[in-house]
Design a protein around this motif. Structure first.
Motif, mmCIF file in Angstrom:
data_model
loop_
_atom_site.group_PDB
_atom_site.id
_atom_site.type_symbol
_atom_site.label_atom_id
_atom_site.label_comp_id
_atom_site.label_asym_id
_atom_site.label_seq_id
_atom_site.Cartn_x
_atom_site.Cartn_y
_atom_site.Cartn_z
ATOM 1 N N GLY A 100 -8.671 54.540 -26.248
ATOM 2 C CA GLY A 100 -9.306 53.366 -25.483
ATOM 3 C C GLY A 100 -10.952 53.490 -25.583
ATOM 4 O O GLY A 100 -11.389 54.664 -26.192
ATOM 5 N N ILE A 101 -11.522 52.720 -25.231
ATOM 6 C CA ILE A 101 -13.144 52.953 -25.147
ATOM 7 C C ILE A 101 -13.631 52.227 -23.897
ATOM 8 O O ILE A 101 -13.200 51.170 -23.307
ATOM 9 C CB ILE A 101 -13.524 51.673 -26.383
ATOM 10 C CG1 ILE A 101 -13.219 51.938 -27.778
ATOM 11 C CG2 ILE A 101 -15.320 51.377 -26.225
ATOM 12 C CD1 ILE A 101 -13.219 50.958 -28.874
ATOM 13 N N VAL A 102 -14.492 52.865 -23.223
ATOM 14 C CA VAL A 102 -15.379 52.615 -22.196
ATOM 15 C C VAL A 102 -16.602 52.640 -22.233
ATOM 16 O O VAL A 102 -17.175 53.409 -22.805
ATOM 17 C CB VAL A 102 -14.728 53.550 -20.968
ATOM 18 C CG1 VAL A 102 -15.550 53.062 -19.511
ATOM 19 C CG2 VAL A 102 -13.288 53.744 -20.896
ATOM 20 N N GLU A 103 -17.401 51.451 -22.127
ATOM 21 C CA GLU A 103 -18.646 51.233 -21.857
ATOM 22 C C GLU A 103 -19.309 51.044 -20.616
ATOM 23 O O GLU A 103 -18.797 50.367 -19.669
ATOM 24 C CB GLU A 103 -19.155 49.714 -22.552
ATOM 25 C CG GLU A 103 -20.715 49.765 -22.970
ATOM 26 C CD GLU A 103 -21.067 48.330 -23.584
ATOM 27 O OE1 GLU A 103 -22.088 48.013 -23.848
ATOM 28 O OE2 GLU A 103 -19.850 47.634 -23.855
ATOM 29 N N ASP A 134 -15.902 61.087 -28.568
ATOM 30 C CA ASP A 134 -17.478 60.943 -28.890
ATOM 31 C C ASP A 134 -17.929 59.440 -28.388
ATOM 32 O O ASP A 134 -17.107 58.807 -27.603
ATOM 33 C CB ASP A 134 -17.687 61.223 -30.497
ATOM 34 C CG ASP A 134 -16.616 60.014 -31.339
ATOM 35 O OD1 ASP A 134 -16.638 58.753 -30.820
ATOM 36 O OD2 ASP A 134 -16.558 60.018 -32.417
ATOM 37 N N GLY A 135 -18.978 59.086 -28.735
ATOM 38 C CA GLY A 135 -19.651 57.985 -28.314
ATOM 39 C C GLY A 135 -20.594 57.488 -28.840
ATOM 40 O O GLY A 135 -21.513 58.452 -29.545
ATOM 41 N N ASP A 136 -21.501 56.030 -28.753
ATOM 42 C CA ASP A 136 -22.616 55.747 -29.063
ATOM 43 C C ASP A 136 -23.248 55.779 -28.032
ATOM 44 O O ASP A 136 -23.235 54.939 -26.745
ATOM 45 C CB ASP A 136 -22.317 54.350 -29.674
ATOM 46 C CG ASP A 136 -21.714 54.253 -30.679
ATOM 47 O OD1 ASP A 136 -21.773 55.338 -31.594
ATOM 48 O OD2 ASP A 136 -20.599 53.234 -31.004
ATOM 49 N N VAL A 137 -24.423 56.527 -27.939
ATOM 50 C CA VAL A 137 -25.525 56.744 -26.683
ATOM 51 C C VAL A 137 -26.695 56.102 -26.893
ATOM 52 O O VAL A 137 -27.417 56.312 -28.304
ATOM 53 C CB VAL A 137 -25.413 58.286 -26.577
ATOM 54 C CG1 VAL A 137 -26.350 58.715 -25.228
ATOM 55 C CG2 VAL A 137 -23.953 58.903 -26.437
ATOM 56 N N GLU A 138 -27.293 55.713 -25.795
ATOM 57 C CA GLU A 138 -28.701 54.943 -25.972
ATOM 58 C C GLU A 138 -29.211 55.318 -24.597
ATOM 59 O O GLU A 138 -28.672 55.075 -23.485
ATOM 60 C CB GLU A 138 -28.522 53.509 -26.066
ATOM 61 C CG GLU A 138 -29.927 52.716 -26.014
ATOM 62 C CD GLU A 138 -29.741 51.104 -26.058
ATOM 63 O OE1 GLU A 138 -30.684 50.726 -26.371
ATOM 64 O OE2 GLU A 138 -28.813 50.685 -25.775
#
Length: 142
Positions: A100-103, A134-138
Motif C-alpha cells: 500500500g501507499i499513503v500520501e 520507505d517513502g518519497d519525502v519533501e
C-alpha cells in the motif's frame, strides 16, 4: 472495559477525531496490530509525536532497519513536535492487500523552525503485519 473516563476525552494525535485509546494506542501498545497501511501510517505518526521509538523500529521493514535507528529516532522525537496530520491519498493498503501507499502531510515544529513533511510512504506486509518500507519525502515551509 475502560477504567478511566478521561481516555474518552483524549483525542488521538493522528487527527482521526477518535479517542487515543480506540485509535492508535492499541497498535502502539501491541494489543492490536494496524489493519491497514493507513492505520499503520497514522499510528507511526502518533508514535513519532509521543516518542514511542520501539514501535517505530518494530513497524519498519526488517531489511530497512539500521544499528543506530533507536538513537537517531530518540533524538528526532525529542527535538520535533508534531502538530498535525493530513492524509492526502491512499492506494491499496486494505486489510486484504499485500502492499500500500499513503500520501500525507505532517506539520511540525523544530529548533530550526516550523515546516511540513510531505511524504508518499510505501508499506508492505511482513509476516502478516503492515510495515513501513520507505517513502518519497519533501520538506516544505509552514
Amino acid at each position: 472495559m475502560l477504567t478511566d473516563n478521561k481516555d474518552l476525552d483524549t483525542r488521538c494525535p493522528c487527527g482521526s477525531g477518535k479517542p487515543f485509546s480506540f485509535c492508535c494506542e492499541p497498535a502502539i501498545s501491541g494489543r492490536k496490530p494496524a489493519a491497514t497501511a493507513e492505520a499503520l501510517m497514522r499510528s507511526r505518526y502518533t508514535a513519532f509525536a509521543l516518542g514511542a521509538v520501539d514501535y517505530l523500529i518494530n513497524t519498519t521493514a526488517s531489511r530497512k532497519r539500521g544499528p543506530h535507528d533507536a538513537e537517531l529516532l530518540s533524538e528526532q522525537t525529542q527535538v520535533t513536535t508534531w502538530t498535525g496530520l493530513k492524509i492526502l491519498d491512499t492506494k491499496a493498503g486494505s486489510a486484504s492487500d499485500q502492499t500500500g501507499i499513503v500520501e500525507f502531510k505532517a506539520s511540525f515544529d523544530s529548533p530550526e523552525g516550523s515546516g511540513i513533511l510531505h511524504e508518499r510512504s510505501n508499506f508492505e506486509r511482513e509476516q502478516g503485519l503492515w510495515v513501513y518500507t520507505d517513502g518519497d519525502v519533501e520538506l516544505l515551509p509552514a
